[in-house]
Design a protein around this motif. Sequence first.
Motif, mmCIF file in Angstrom:
data_model
loop_
_atom_site.group_PDB
_atom_site.id
_atom_site.type_symbol
_atom_site.label_atom_id
_atom_site.label_comp_id
_atom_site.label_asym_id
_atom_site.label_seq_id
_atom_site.Cartn_x
_atom_site.Cartn_y
_atom_site.Cartn_z
ATOM 1 N N ASP A 1 -6.602 -0.180 3.473
ATOM 2 C CA ASP A 1 -7.748 0.527 2.895
ATOM 3 C C ASP A 1 -7.693 0.472 1.369
ATOM 4 O O ASP A 1 -8.672 0.164 0.711
ATOM 5 C CB ASP A 1 -7.816 1.978 3.398
ATOM 6 C CG ASP A 1 -6.464 2.697 3.376
ATOM 7 O OD1 ASP A 1 -5.470 2.127 2.864
ATOM 8 O OD2 ASP A 1 -6.395 3.835 3.866
ATOM 9 N N VAL A 2 -6.519 0.766 0.808
ATOM 10 C CA VAL A 2 -6.383 0.743 -0.652
ATOM 11 C C VAL A 2 -4.971 0.310 -1.011
ATOM 12 O O VAL A 2 -4.013 0.674 -0.346
ATOM 13 C CB VAL A 2 -6.725 2.128 -1.272
ATOM 14 C CG1 VAL A 2 -5.889 3.239 -0.687
ATOM 15 C CG2 VAL A 2 -6.587 2.110 -2.793
ATOM 16 N N ASP B 1 -2.536 0.707 -4.100
ATOM 17 C CA ASP B 1 -2.398 1.522 -5.303
ATOM 18 C C ASP B 1 -1.220 0.951 -6.108
ATOM 19 O O ASP B 1 -1.367 -0.063 -6.776
ATOM 20 C CB ASP B 1 -2.184 2.966 -4.822
ATOM 21 C CG ASP B 1 -2.194 3.995 -5.923
ATOM 22 O OD1 ASP B 1 -2.826 3.769 -6.949
ATOM 23 O OD2 ASP B 1 -1.557 5.051 -5.748
ATOM 24 N N THR B 2 -0.048 1.562 -6.040
ATOM 25 C CA THR B 2 1.111 0.974 -6.721
ATOM 26 C C THR B 2 1.535 -0.331 -6.041
ATOM 27 O O THR B 2 2.164 -1.179 -6.660
ATOM 28 C CB THR B 2 2.325 1.925 -6.688
ATOM 29 O OG1 THR B 2 2.727 2.101 -5.324
ATOM 30 C CG2 THR B 2 2.004 3.268 -7.315
ATOM 31 N N GLY B 3 1.209 -0.447 -4.770
ATOM 32 C CA GLY B 3 1.580 -1.644 -4.010
ATOM 33 C C GLY B 3 2.977 -1.565 -3.415
ATOM 34 O O GLY B 3 3.418 -2.492 -2.742
ATOM 35 N N LEU B 4 3.667 -0.470 -3.637
ATOM 36 C CA LEU B 4 5.061 -0.364 -3.167
ATOM 37 C C LEU B 4 5.146 -0.345 -1.645
ATOM 38 O O LEU B 4 6.019 -0.967 -1.051
ATOM 39 C CB LEU B 4 5.723 0.879 -3.767
ATOM 40 C CG LEU B 4 5.973 0.809 -5.277
ATOM 41 C CD1 LEU B 4 6.493 2.145 -5.799
ATOM 42 C CD2 LEU B 4 6.949 -0.306 -5.622
ATOM 43 N N THR B 5 4.230 0.370 -1.016
ATOM 44 C CA THR B 5 4.235 0.443 0.445
ATOM 45 C C THR B 5 4.008 -0.940 1.043
ATOM 46 O O THR B 5 4.741 -1.386 1.929
ATOM 47 C CB THR B 5 3.110 1.392 0.943
ATOM 48 O OG1 THR B 5 3.075 2.549 0.132
ATOM 49 C CG2 THR B 5 3.317 1.772 2.387
ATOM 50 N N LYS C 1 -6.669 -0.902 -6.528
ATOM 51 C CA LYS C 1 -6.485 -0.083 -7.744
ATOM 52 C C LYS C 1 -5.476 -0.800 -8.616
ATOM 53 O O LYS C 1 -4.353 -0.312 -8.833
ATOM 54 C CB LYS C 1 -5.910 1.268 -7.315
ATOM 55 C CG LYS C 1 -6.840 2.437 -7.547
ATOM 56 C CD LYS C 1 -6.114 3.740 -7.306
ATOM 57 C CE LYS C 1 -6.925 4.638 -6.422
ATOM 58 N NZ LYS C 1 -6.310 5.966 -6.243
ATOM 59 N N ILE D 1 -8.893 6.252 -10.039
ATOM 60 C CA ILE D 1 -9.506 7.507 -9.595
ATOM 61 C C ILE D 1 -9.133 7.723 -8.136
ATOM 62 O O ILE D 1 -8.950 6.752 -7.395
ATOM 63 C CB ILE D 1 -11.057 7.500 -9.732
ATOM 64 C CG1 ILE D 1 -11.638 6.205 -9.139
ATOM 65 C CG2 ILE D 1 -11.487 7.698 -11.169
ATOM 66 C CD1 ILE D 1 -13.151 6.210 -9.018
ATOM 67 N N PHE D 2 -8.995 8.984 -7.749
ATOM 68 C CA PHE D 2 -8.652 9.304 -6.366
ATOM 69 C C PHE D 2 -9.945 9.431 -5.561
ATOM 70 O O PHE D 2 -10.818 10.218 -5.905
ATOM 71 C CB PHE D 2 -7.843 10.600 -6.298
ATOM 72 C CG PHE D 2 -7.298 10.860 -4.921
ATOM 73 C CD1 PHE D 2 -6.078 10.316 -4.530
ATOM 74 C CD2 PHE D 2 -8.018 11.623 -4.012
ATOM 75 C CE1 PHE D 2 -5.583 10.538 -3.251
ATOM 76 C CE2 PHE D 2 -7.526 11.848 -2.721
ATOM 77 C CZ PHE D 2 -6.307 11.296 -2.347
ATOM 78 N N VAL D 3 -10.050 8.634 -4.514
ATOM 79 C CA VAL D 3 -11.282 8.634 -3.725
ATOM 80 C C VAL D 3 -10.995 8.953 -2.255
ATOM 81 O O VAL D 3 -9.865 8.794 -1.790
ATOM 82 C CB VAL D 3 -12.001 7.266 -3.824
ATOM 83 C CG1 VAL D 3 -12.634 7.073 -5.200
ATOM 84 C CG2 VAL D 3 -11.066 6.117 -3.496
ATOM 85 N N ASP E 1 -8.190 9.543 2.987
ATOM 86 C CA ASP E 1 -8.161 10.995 3.206
ATOM 87 C C ASP E 1 -7.616 11.745 2.006
ATOM 88 O O ASP E 1 -6.957 11.181 1.129
ATOM 89 C CB ASP E 1 -7.266 11.317 4.400
ATOM 90 C CG ASP E 1 -5.787 11.114 4.073
ATOM 91 O OD1 ASP E 1 -5.419 9.991 3.698
ATOM 92 O OD2 ASP E 1 -5.012 12.085 4.148
ATOM 93 N N LYS F 1 -0.805 12.643 -1.602
ATOM 94 C CA LYS F 1 -1.483 11.360 -1.427
ATOM 95 C C LYS F 1 -1.773 11.019 0.020
ATOM 96 O O LYS F 1 -2.417 10.029 0.310
ATOM 97 C CB LYS F 1 -0.639 10.248 -2.037
ATOM 98 C CG LYS F 1 -0.790 10.171 -3.514
ATOM 99 C CD LYS F 1 -0.126 8.956 -4.127
ATOM 100 C CE LYS F 1 0.124 7.817 -3.187
ATOM 101 N NZ LYS F 1 0.526 6.610 -3.870
HETATM 102 P P1 IMP Z 1 0.904 2.520 -2.702
HETATM 103 O O1 IMP Z 1 0.083 1.261 -2.876
HETATM 104 O O2 IMP Z 1 2.247 2.273 -2.102
HETATM 105 O O3 IMP Z 1 0.990 3.298 -3.978
HETATM 106 O O4 IMP Z 1 0.232 3.513 -1.680
HETATM 107 C C1 IMP Z 1 -1.003 3.302 -1.155
HETATM 108 C C2 IMP Z 1 -1.335 4.488 -0.287
HETATM 109 O O5 IMP Z 1 -1.591 5.642 -1.092
HETATM 110 C C3 IMP Z 1 -2.599 4.243 0.483
HETATM 111 O O6 IMP Z 1 -2.358 3.619 1.712
HETATM 112 C C4 IMP Z 1 -3.170 5.635 0.609
HETATM 113 O O7 IMP Z 1 -2.608 6.288 1.718
HETATM 114 C C5 IMP Z 1 -2.705 6.341 -0.629
HETATM 115 N N1 IMP Z 1 -3.763 6.320 -1.665
HETATM 116 C C6 IMP Z 1 -3.752 5.677 -2.846
HETATM 117 N N2 IMP Z 1 -4.867 5.892 -3.554
HETATM 118 C C7 IMP Z 1 -5.636 6.693 -2.777
HETATM 119 C C8 IMP Z 1 -6.942 7.267 -2.951
HETATM 120 O O8 IMP Z 1 -7.649 7.086 -3.974
HETATM 121 N N3 IMP Z 1 -7.390 8.053 -1.937
HETATM 122 C C9 IMP Z 1 -6.675 8.282 -0.798
HETATM 123 N N4 IMP Z 1 -5.451 7.766 -0.599
HETATM 124 C C10 IMP Z 1 -4.934 6.969 -1.575
#
Ligand code: IMP
Length: 186
Positions: free
Chosen positions: A101-102, A104-108, A132, A152-154, A160, A185
Motif C-alpha cells: 500500500d505504501v 515509507d522508510t522502506g525498512l519493512t 513516500k 504526510i500521514f494518510v 489505517d 503507525k
Molecule cells: P516502512 O516503509 O518500513 O517505514 O513502513 C511502511 C508501513 O508503515 C506501511 O506498510 C504502513 O503500515 C505504515 N505507514 C507508513 N506511512 C503511512 C501512512 O501515511 N498511513 C498509514 N500507514 C502508514
Amino acid sequence: MLIHPDIEKIVYSEEEINNRVKELGQVITIDYKEKKPLFITVLKGGVFFLTDLLREVKLDMMVDYIAISNYGSSSEKLGVVRVLKDLDQSIEGIDIIVVEDVIDTGLTLNYLLKNLKNRHPKSIKVCTLLDKSVRRIADLKIDYKGFDIPDIFVVGYGLDFKQKYRNLPYIGILKADVRGNSKNKT
Ligand code: IMP
Ligand code: MG
C-alpha cells in the motif's frame, strides 16, 4: 461525495485511484505476458490495492499473503521484522510481484525482500500504490508505483490509523484533533 467526518482533506479521490490502478494493471499485463506471476501482499493494508489491481491484470496469476510485525521500537529501526503468517507455497523458480500500500522508510519491505530472495524466486519486482520516497532509508528499487506522496500521514484505501479508515474508497489526511500527537503507525 460524502466525506468521513474525521477526514480533513482528500489527497487522491476514488476516481483518481481507480484510473491509476487500471494503468498499473495494464502495464503489468504487458510486462508479464505469457508468464504466470505470483502476487504477494503484506497483510493487512495491501489487500485493498491488490484486489483492485488484480482485476485489471489480464493474465493467469496466483496470489499469496504474508503477515509481518515489527519486533519493537529499537529493532524496528533496523528493519527487523517477524513473520506472523508465512506464504502457503514455495516461490522457488516463480516470478514474484510484491504489492504494498505504501513504502515509507522502506525498512519493512527491505527485510521482506531479503527474506523472499533467500527462497530463490525466478524474479522479484515491487509494486506500491504510494511511494513516500522523501522518507526512504533503505535502498530499494520500486518497479511500479501509483503515486509519489510527500511526507504526510494518510488513511483510506487500505491505510489505517489505529486500525480504522481502511475501507474509505479515497486516500485522505486526518483532522489534527483525530490524530493528536500519536506516532502510532499501525
Ligand atoms: P516502512 O516503509 O518500513 O517505514 O513502513 C511502511 C508501513 O508503515 C506501511 O506498510 C504502513 O503500515 C505504515 N505507514 C507508513 N506511512 C503511512 C501512512 O501515511 N498511513 C498509514 N500507514 C502508514
Ligand atoms: Mg503496511
